[in-house]
Design a protein around this motif. Structure first.
Motif, mmCIF file in Angstrom:
data_model
loop_
_atom_site.group_PDB
_atom_site.id
_atom_site.type_symbol
_atom_site.label_atom_id
_atom_site.label_comp_id
_atom_site.label_asym_id
_atom_site.label_seq_id
_atom_site.Cartn_x
_atom_site.Cartn_y
_atom_site.Cartn_z
ATOM 1 N N ASN A 1 -56.302 -13.711 52.067
ATOM 2 C CA ASN A 1 -57.672 -13.450 52.470
ATOM 3 C C ASN A 1 -57.854 -13.868 53.913
ATOM 4 O O ASN A 1 -57.244 -14.810 54.382
ATOM 5 N N GLY A 2 -58.759 -13.140 54.588
ATOM 6 C CA GLY A 2 -59.036 -13.487 55.969
ATOM 7 C C GLY A 2 -60.214 -12.696 56.475
ATOM 8 O O GLY A 2 -60.983 -12.124 55.702
ATOM 9 N N TYR A 3 -60.362 -12.676 57.778
ATOM 10 C CA TYR A 3 -61.464 -11.973 58.406
ATOM 11 C C TYR A 3 -60.929 -11.024 59.459
ATOM 12 O O TYR A 3 -59.947 -11.319 60.135
ATOM 13 N N ARG A 4 -61.612 -9.878 59.575
ATOM 14 C CA ARG A 4 -61.375 -9.005 60.719
ATOM 15 C C ARG A 4 -62.396 -9.373 61.772
ATOM 16 O O ARG A 4 -63.547 -9.668 61.449
ATOM 17 N N SER A 5 -62.009 -9.330 63.017
ATOM 18 C CA SER A 5 -62.895 -9.703 64.107
ATOM 19 C C SER A 5 -63.080 -8.506 65.027
ATOM 20 O O SER A 5 -62.115 -7.953 65.549
ATOM 21 N N SER A 6 -64.336 -8.104 65.236
ATOM 22 C CA SER A 6 -64.628 -6.984 66.120
ATOM 23 C C SER A 6 -64.639 -7.453 67.575
ATOM 24 O O SER A 6 -64.484 -8.644 67.868
ATOM 25 N N LYS A 7 -64.854 -6.501 68.461
ATOM 26 C CA LYS A 7 -64.897 -6.846 69.877
ATOM 27 C C LYS A 7 -66.068 -7.784 70.174
ATOM 28 O O LYS A 7 -65.969 -8.659 71.027
ATOM 29 N N HIS B 1 -61.705 -9.494 54.631
ATOM 30 C CA HIS B 1 -60.625 -8.517 54.522
ATOM 31 C C HIS B 1 -59.495 -9.124 53.704
ATOM 32 O O HIS B 1 -59.269 -10.338 53.752
ATOM 33 N N ARG B 2 -58.808 -8.288 52.930
ATOM 34 C CA ARG B 2 -57.600 -8.737 52.220
ATOM 35 C C ARG B 2 -56.392 -8.155 52.933
ATOM 36 O O ARG B 2 -56.315 -6.952 53.157
ATOM 37 N N PHE B 3 -55.448 -9.002 53.239
ATOM 38 C CA PHE B 3 -54.212 -8.575 53.874
ATOM 39 C C PHE B 3 -53.167 -8.394 52.777
ATOM 40 O O PHE B 3 -52.656 -9.360 52.221
ATOM 41 N N GLN B 4 -52.865 -7.134 52.449
ATOM 42 C CA GLN B 4 -51.932 -6.820 51.375
ATOM 43 C C GLN B 4 -50.491 -6.937 51.864
ATOM 44 O O GLN B 4 -50.197 -6.787 53.050
ATOM 45 N N LEU B 5 -49.590 -7.183 50.929
ATOM 46 C CA LEU B 5 -48.163 -7.204 51.238
ATOM 47 C C LEU B 5 -47.648 -5.782 51.407
ATOM 48 O O LEU B 5 -48.224 -4.832 50.868
ATOM 49 N N ASN B 6 -46.553 -5.656 52.106
ATOM 50 C CA ASN B 6 -45.888 -4.372 52.243
ATOM 51 C C ASN B 6 -44.926 -4.229 51.063
ATOM 52 O O ASN B 6 -43.737 -4.509 51.162
ATOM 53 N N LEU B 7 -45.472 -3.812 49.904
ATOM 54 C CA LEU B 7 -44.673 -3.750 48.680
ATOM 55 C C LEU B 7 -43.947 -2.420 48.569
ATOM 56 O O LEU B 7 -44.485 -1.365 48.891
ATOM 57 N N GLN B 8 -42.713 -2.496 48.089
ATOM 58 C CA GLN B 8 -41.871 -1.326 47.860
ATOM 59 C C GLN B 8 -41.310 -1.414 46.452
ATOM 60 O O GLN B 8 -40.963 -2.498 45.996
ATOM 61 N N LYS B 9 -41.207 -0.285 45.776
ATOM 62 C CA LYS B 9 -40.566 -0.245 44.466
ATOM 63 C C LYS B 9 -39.124 0.185 44.695
ATOM 64 O O LYS B 9 -38.870 1.299 45.147
ATOM 65 N N ARG B 10 -38.186 -0.707 44.405
ATOM 66 C CA ARG B 10 -36.774 -0.459 44.707
ATOM 67 C C ARG B 10 -35.919 -0.684 43.474
ATOM 68 O O ARG B 10 -36.195 -1.551 42.651
ATOM 69 N N ARG B 11 -34.842 0.095 43.383
ATOM 70 C CA ARG B 11 -33.838 -0.090 42.339
ATOM 71 C C ARG B 11 -32.632 -0.768 42.963
ATOM 72 O O ARG B 11 -32.163 -0.376 44.022
#
Length: 81
Positions: free
Chosen positions: A14-20, A27-37
């Motif tokens: 969890n965190g915040y986005r900051s505008s100009k 904002h939620r910062f999701q992981l870069n998840l991949q489905k791999r075999r």
């Protein structure tokens, strides 16, 4: 299913986005998840894992067997496919 890494158990942050103008919005910062075999030669089978890109790099460096051994030692359950 939750958006978590099967090996490390890491999830979104969890965190915040900051505008100009410095307005903050949650904002939620999701992981870069991949489905791999991955093929595990010791068990002579393929396993499907939902892992982050960082974990894929770790698997490439150490090998799937070593990573699975460490995960099982730390108490992570690797599901059967």
């Amino acid at each position: 299913m939750s958006r978590k890494d099967d090996i490390t158990g890491k999830g979104a942050l969890n965190g915040y986005r900051s505008s100009k103008s410095n307005n903050k919005t949650k904002h939620r910062f999701q992981l870069n998840l991949q489905k791999r075999r991955f093929y595990v030669p010791e068990e002579d089978r393929w396993i499907t894992l939902k892992v982050s890109a960082k974990t894929v790099r770790t698997i490439n460096k150490k090998g799937i067997s070593a990573v699975l051994k460490d995960a099982r030692k730390n108490g992570t359950l690797i599901k059967e496919v």
